[in-house]
Design an enzyme around this catalytic site. Structure first.
Site, short mmCIF file in Angstrom:
data_model
loop_
_atom_site.label_atom_id
_atom_site.label_comp_id
_atom_site.label_asym_id
_atom_site.label_seq_id
_atom_site.Cartn_x
_atom_site.Cartn_y
_atom_site.Cartn_z
N GLY A 105 0.82 -1.20 0.00
CA GLY A 105 0.00 0.00 0.00
C GLY A 105 0.85 1.25 0.00
O GLY A 105 1.95 1.26 0.56
N GLY A 127 0.62 5.68 0.32
CA GLY A 127 -0.11 6.92 0.52
C GLY A 127 0.80 8.07 0.19
O GLY A 127 1.95 7.89 -0.22
N SER A 128 0.31 9.29 0.38
CA SER A 128 1.11 10.46 0.02
C SER A 128 2.30 10.64 0.94
O SER A 128 3.28 11.28 0.56
CB SER A 128 0.23 11.71 0.07
OG SER A 128 -0.26 11.91 1.40
N ALA A 180 3.36 7.92 3.38
CA ALA A 180 3.85 6.68 3.98
C ALA A 180 3.62 5.51 3.04
O ALA A 180 2.77 5.57 2.15
CB ALA A 180 3.16 6.42 5.32
N THR A 181 4.41 4.47 3.25
CA THR A 181 4.28 3.25 2.48
C THR A 181 4.09 2.08 3.43
O THR A 181 4.74 2.01 4.47
CB THR A 181 5.54 3.01 1.62
OG1 THR A 181 5.70 4.10 0.71
CG2 THR A 181 5.44 1.71 0.84
N VAL A 182 3.20 1.16 3.08
CA VAL A 182 2.99 -0.03 3.89
C VAL A 182 3.57 -1.23 3.17
O VAL A 182 3.31 -1.45 1.98
CB VAL A 182 1.49 -0.27 4.18
CG1 VAL A 182 1.29 -1.58 4.94
CG2 VAL A 182 0.92 0.88 4.98
N ASP A 239 -12.00 9.16 11.65
CA ASP A 239 -11.88 8.86 10.21
C ASP A 239 -12.36 7.44 9.91
O ASP A 239 -11.72 6.70 9.17
CB ASP A 239 -10.44 9.04 9.75
CG ASP A 239 -10.33 9.21 8.23
OD1 ASP A 239 -11.35 9.56 7.58
OD2 ASP A 239 -9.24 9.00 7.68
#
Length: 341
Positions: free
Chosen positions: A10, A12-13, A15-17, A125
């Protein structure tokens, strides 16, 4: 703990999973990583996760700092969810879940919220992309927008979340507390039942925020749901937060009264796993504020004006992606970390 980073599951702007493996035990877990110099928000999330322990909240596995490709990386280690997010499950079920699955996941999300709220934490959220599906069922994840709520806190000090799932009082910039999580749960049930956002016919962000804040309307509940299911969702979507049911009340609602969890229910399938930062989902792309002075420093900018101006400020930054397309909806996060966790 020595561990080995595996495939990226995954992005995101900020972070990375990745999938990761413990070198000694072979245990598989997920690691959410970002450069140390930009890790303020991830460190804040870690402070929440490390203090929580519930079968309905994603488990904390630790954190560390590693040196990779000449960069120092901050890593938040969490439970690995092989089935991905609730949105992934909805997609694999042809865009909607049956009533039994909706009941099952709703019950588990509520139990997670009950734990958080009793711990004094508002998630802020709740949505399909922030619910992970593990072998035991649904677990609440991604506490990057979470806040502690107590009698002394200024509830307008931190406003965050995903616009499509914001409660009226949040869209107005007035308050964000436990009741906002209940509104978001109602929106998430609609998401489970339809495979669509709670406001599917509106794409312009200003229109959505005005609709939520001022129109007096609520998201449309699917007609095919039972009378009890519709009543349950209606209790979540009371525009007046004082009339909105609490977690404790909802857990006793007739819609869930006859709920029976099947222990051997297969929550997993053969599809490739994803994560809470599945980049392909329209409402999971996250833009996080990294300095106290940018557009998402909501305490000093968004909340310092009247509601109309607050919504205008929210949409006025050049850093915001193209909001006209569903696939670029963002999660808004305040980077002010002065609040004691």
């Amino acid at each position: 703990m020595e561990w080995r980073r595996g495939q990226t599951i995954g992005c995101g702007s900020s972070a990375t999973v990745s999938k990761a493996t413990c070198c000694r035990s072979g245990e598989i877990f997920a690691v959410k990583s970002v450069e140390l110099s930009r890790s303020e928000l991830l460190q804040r999330e870690e402070k929440f996760l490390c203090s929580l322990s519930s079968p309905y909240v994603v488990s904390y596995k630790g954190c560390d700092i590693t040196s990779e490709n000449n960069n120092l990386m901050y890593n938040l280690k969490m439970e690995y969810a092989a089935a991905g997010t609730l949105i992934d499950v909805i997609r694999r079920k042809s865009g909607e879940l049956d009533v039994a699955m909706i009941k099952c996941y709703t019950q588990q999300i509520l139990q997670g919220l009950e734990y958080l709220h009793l711990s004094g934490v508002a998630h802020c959220d709740i949505k399909g992309t922030n619910i992970l599906i593990c072998d035991t069922g649904a677990k609440i994840a991604d506490l990057g927008c979470a806040k502690r709520v107590d009698s002394e806190s200024d509830l307008t000090a931190r406003i965050g979340g995903t616009p499509m799932f914001m409660a009226p009082e949040v869209a107005c910039g007035e308050e964000q507390s436990f009741a906002a999580d209940i509104w978001a749960l109602g929106c998430t049930i609609i998401e489970m039942a339809t495979g669509e956002s709670p406001w599917p016919n509106i794409s312009d962000p200003m229109s959505i925020l005005y609709q939520i804040a001022y129109s007096g309307r609520t998201p449309v509940v699917p007609e095919y749901l039972s009378r009890q299911a519709k009543d349950f969702v209606s209790k979540c979507l009371k525009r007046d937060q004082k009339e909105r049911w609490t977690v404790k009340q909802l857990l006793k609602h007739p819609f869930l009264a006859e709920f029976s969890y099947v222990k051997n229910h297969n929550f997993l399938d053969s599809n490739s796993p994803t994560s809470i930062l599945d980049q392909g989902v329209w409402n999971s792309i996250e833009v996080e504020s990294e300095t106290p002075n940018d557009v998402f420093d909501l305490q000093t900018k968004y909340l310092s004006s009247c509601p109309d101006q607050r919504m205008t400020r929210l949409l006025s930054s050049s850093r915001v992606p193209n909001w006209t397309c569903e696939e670029t909806w963002i999660t808004i996060r305040d980077s002010n970390n002065e609040e004691e966790l």
